[in-house]
Design an enzyme around this catalytic site. Structure first.
Site, PDB file in Angstrom:
ATOM      1  N   LYS A   1       0.767  -1.318  -0.171  1.00 59.35           N
ATOM      2  CA  LYS A   1      -0.034   0.153   0.050  1.00 59.35           C
ATOM      3  C   LYS A   1       0.862   1.266   0.136  1.00 59.35           C
ATOM      4  CE  LYS A   1      -1.472  -1.515   3.923  1.00 59.35           C
ATOM      5  NZ  LYS A   1      -0.469  -2.546   4.152  1.00 59.35           N
TER       6      LYS A   1
ATOM      7  N   LYS B   1      13.353  -0.245  -2.034  1.00 59.82           N
ATOM      8  CA  LYS B   1      12.162  -0.106  -1.679  1.00 59.82           C
ATOM      9  C   LYS B   1      11.877   1.503  -2.104  1.00 59.82           C
ATOM     10  CE  LYS B   1       9.387  -0.430   2.713  1.00 59.82           C
ATOM     11  NZ  LYS B   1       9.418  -0.828   4.102  1.00 59.82           N
TER      12      LYS B   1
ATOM     13  N   GLU C   1      20.111  -4.677   1.318  1.00 59.50           N
ATOM     14  CA  GLU C   1      20.538  -5.918   0.738  1.00 59.50           C
ATOM     15  C   GLU C   1      19.312  -6.761   0.769  1.00 59.50           C
ATOM     16  OE1 GLU C   1      22.496  -9.780   3.492  1.00 59.50           O
ATOM     17  OE2 GLU C   1      21.751  -7.918   4.433  1.00 59.50           O
TER      18      GLU C   1
ATOM     19  N   ASP D   1       5.984  -2.560  14.628  1.00 61.45           N
ATOM     20  CA  ASP D   1       5.085  -2.933  13.864  1.00 61.45           C
ATOM     21  C   ASP D   1       5.632  -4.215  13.674  1.00 61.45           C
ATOM     22  OD1 ASP D   1       2.922  -3.142  12.060  1.00 61.45           O
ATOM     23  OD2 ASP D   1       3.977  -2.549  10.451  1.00 61.45           O
TER      24      ASP D   1
ATOM     25  N   ASN E   1       6.241  -8.946   9.464  1.00 66.79           N
ATOM     26  CA  ASN E   1       7.528  -8.115   8.986  1.00 66.79           C
ATOM     27  C   ASN E   1       8.657  -9.126   9.625  1.00 66.79           C
ATOM     28  OD1 ASN E   1       6.641  -6.207   7.751  1.00 66.79           O
ATOM     29  ND2 ASN E   1       5.954  -5.139   9.532  1.00 66.79           N
TER      30      ASN E   1
ATOM     31  N   ASP F   1      11.024  -3.889   7.345  1.00 63.79           N
ATOM     32  CA  ASP F   1      10.262  -2.806   7.605  1.00 63.79           C
ATOM     33  C   ASP F   1      10.070  -1.894   8.785  1.00 63.79           C
ATOM     34  OD1 ASP F   1       8.076  -1.510   6.539  1.00 63.79           O
ATOM     35  OD2 ASP F   1       6.602  -3.140   6.707  1.00 63.79           O
TER      36      ASP F   1
HETATM   37  N1  LIG Z   1      15.527  -6.679   2.057  1.00 62.50           N
HETATM   38  C1  LIG Z   1      14.514  -7.452   1.324  1.00 62.50           C
HETATM   39  N2  LIG Z   1      15.050  -8.511   0.585  1.00 62.50           N
HETATM   40  C2  LIG Z   1      13.698  -9.183  -0.091  1.00 62.50           C
HETATM   41  N3  LIG Z   1      12.541  -8.551   0.092  1.00 62.50           N
HETATM   42  C3  LIG Z   1      12.128  -7.906   1.020  1.00 62.50           C
HETATM   43  C4  LIG Z   1      12.908  -7.057   1.363  1.00 62.50           C
HETATM   44  N4  LIG Z   1      12.535  -6.261   2.255  1.00 62.50           N
HETATM   45  C5  LIG Z   1      11.199  -6.518   1.911  1.00 62.50           C
HETATM   46  N5  LIG Z   1      10.805  -7.496   1.181  1.00 62.50           N
HETATM   47  C6  LIG Z   1       9.707  -8.217   0.731  1.00 62.50           C
HETATM   48  O1  LIG Z   1       9.022  -7.087   0.426  1.00 62.50           O
HETATM   49  C7  LIG Z   1       7.757  -6.964   1.194  1.00 62.50           C
HETATM   50  C8  LIG Z   1       7.219  -5.700   1.843  1.00 62.50           C
HETATM   51  O2  LIG Z   1       8.266  -5.070   2.490  1.00 62.50           O
HETATM   52  P1  LIG Z   1       7.916  -4.245   3.621  1.00 62.50           P
HETATM   53  O3  LIG Z   1       7.149  -5.106   4.780  1.00 62.50           O
HETATM   54  O4  LIG Z   1       9.163  -3.470   3.962  1.00 62.50           O
HETATM   55  O5  LIG Z   1       6.974  -2.997   3.301  1.00 62.50           O
HETATM   56  P2  LIG Z   1       5.636  -2.448   3.636  1.00 62.50           P
HETATM   57  O6  LIG Z   1       5.489  -1.194   3.238  1.00 62.50           O
HETATM   58  O7  LIG Z   1       5.191  -2.912   4.904  1.00 62.50           O
HETATM   59  O8  LIG Z   1       4.685  -3.260   2.690  1.00 62.50           O
HETATM   60  P3  LIG Z   1       3.390  -3.948   2.726  1.00 62.50           P
HETATM   61  O9  LIG Z   1       2.298  -2.810   2.836  1.00 62.50           O
HETATM   62  O10 LIG Z   1       2.988  -4.852   1.775  1.00 62.50           O
HETATM   63  O11 LIG Z   1       3.439  -4.473   4.243  1.00 62.50           O
HETATM   64  C9  LIG Z   1       8.025  -8.036   2.440  1.00 62.50           C
HETATM   65  O12 LIG Z   1       7.080  -8.799   3.179  1.00 62.50           O
HETATM   66  C10 LIG Z   1       9.034  -8.909   1.868  1.00 62.50           C
HETATM   67  O13 LIG Z   1       8.439  -9.961   1.145  1.00 62.50           O
HETATM   68 MG   LIG Z   2       5.713  -4.768   5.945  1.00 67.53          MG
END
Ligand SMILES: Nc1ncnc2c1ncn2[C@@H]1O[C@H](COP(=O)(O)OP(=O)(O)OP(=O)(O)O)[C@@H](O)[C@H]1O
Ligand SMILES: [Mg+2]
Length: 259
Positions: free
Chosen positions: A67, A85, A153, A196, A201, A213
């Site tokens: 989102k 990201k 990473e 969170d 996460n 996250d």
């Molecule tokens: N460093 C990373 N390496 C590989 N995959 C990652 C990494 N960081 C995040 N991801 C993948 O991307 C997804 C979303 O990342 P993150 O939780 O940081 O973002 P978010 O803003 O919370 O997204 P969401 O709204 O979907 O929860 C994670 O659940 C994971 O599958």
């Molecule tokens: Mg997340």
């Protein structure tokens, strides 16, 4: 060197830069088309800039569209896998909810410019990851934050992210212990609360739990930090208890954490 020579040199450099940019975009054509559809021109320029700086070599594909952000798989200059990201700069609601995790944290100050809030958010996630890493907490190694883009990473292999804790077919005591120790290191050594934390996460790669996250993570000085800490602990205990593990009571864990 004469002024003319300097100008010539600059022009050559500029041409090289433009050419490099063009080549990268050609190479990642399809991906950049989707990137351009989703993101505004400033975000696309920021991405180009990271490519020009040599931080990103090439973009490979979308890992997850959330989102607030999208995660892309990319390659770094030494062929290493990167996670990129990119925070969306459009939704007002999200920015409002971000503010409660920024105000009250003495490390950050923001005004009312929504784009700036998102930049601060990316910086904040970068800084939280760096501080967590220095305290010995397993997190994706942060590489840089530039505008609304965080480079880190990649946790997983060949563009496939490692599974989240919630998706593991089997759980063991070791994971639960790793996570509690990580929360403790985060709190006592880094002085941070994730705020969170849940099975959504935490990524598990080769038996090791990585907390991810970190945008909303706050300093221990935030007025709500203890409430956030309790919530994190409750989420983790609930998850492992549901899975049938024999876990201690919330109060005992909190006491141990604060020791
Ligand atoms: N460093 C990373 N390496 C590989 N995959 C990652 C990494 N960081 C995040 N991801 C993948 O991307 C997804 C979303 O990342 P993150 O939780 O940081 O973002 P978010 O803003 O919370 O997204 P969401 O709204 O979907 O929860 C994670 O659940 C994971 O599958
Ligand atoms: Mg997340």
């Amino acid at each position: 060197m004469s002024v003319k020579d300097v100008e010539k040199k600059l022009q050559r450099e500029m041409l090289k830069k433009v050419e490099r940019k063009r080549l990268k975009i050609e190479k990642d054509k399809d991906l950049f088309e989707t990137v351009e559809e989703v993101f505004d021109s400033r975000t696309v320029m920021a991405l180009y800039s990271l490519i020009n700086k040599g931080i990103i070599d090439s973009m490979r594909g979308v890992v997850k569209a959330g989102k607030e952000s999208r995660i892309y798989w990319a390659k770094g200059r030494n062929g290493e896998d990167l996670a990129i990201k990119i925070f969306l700069t459009s939704s007002m609601e999200i920015k409002k909810s971000m503010l409660q995790y920024i105000h009250g944290d003495p490390r950050f100050k923001v005004g009312k410019d929504y784009r700036r809030i998102v930049y601060t958010w990316a910086q904040k996630e970068y800084r939280n990851l760096s501080e967590a890493k220095s305290a010995g907490v397993l997190v994706p190694n942060p590489i840089c934050a530039y505008q609304n883009i965080l480079v880190m990473e990649f946790i997983g292999a060949d563009g496939v992210p490692a599974p989240l804790l919630k998706d593991l077919p089997e759980l063991d005591e070791s994971l639960y212990q790793q996570i509690l120790v990580a929360i403790k290191k985060l709190y006592s050594s880094a002085g941070l609360v994730h705020a969170d934390l849940s099975e959504y996460n935490i990524m598990v790669n080769e038996g090791k739990a990585y907390l991810i996250d970190f945008g909303q993570a706050v300093s221990r000085d935030h007025p709500m930090s203890l409430e956030f800490l309790r919530r994190d602990v409750v989420n983790i205990l609930r998850f492992f208890r549901k899975a049938g593990l024999n876990v201690p009571e919330e109060e005992a864990v909190l006491e141990w954490l604060k020791k």
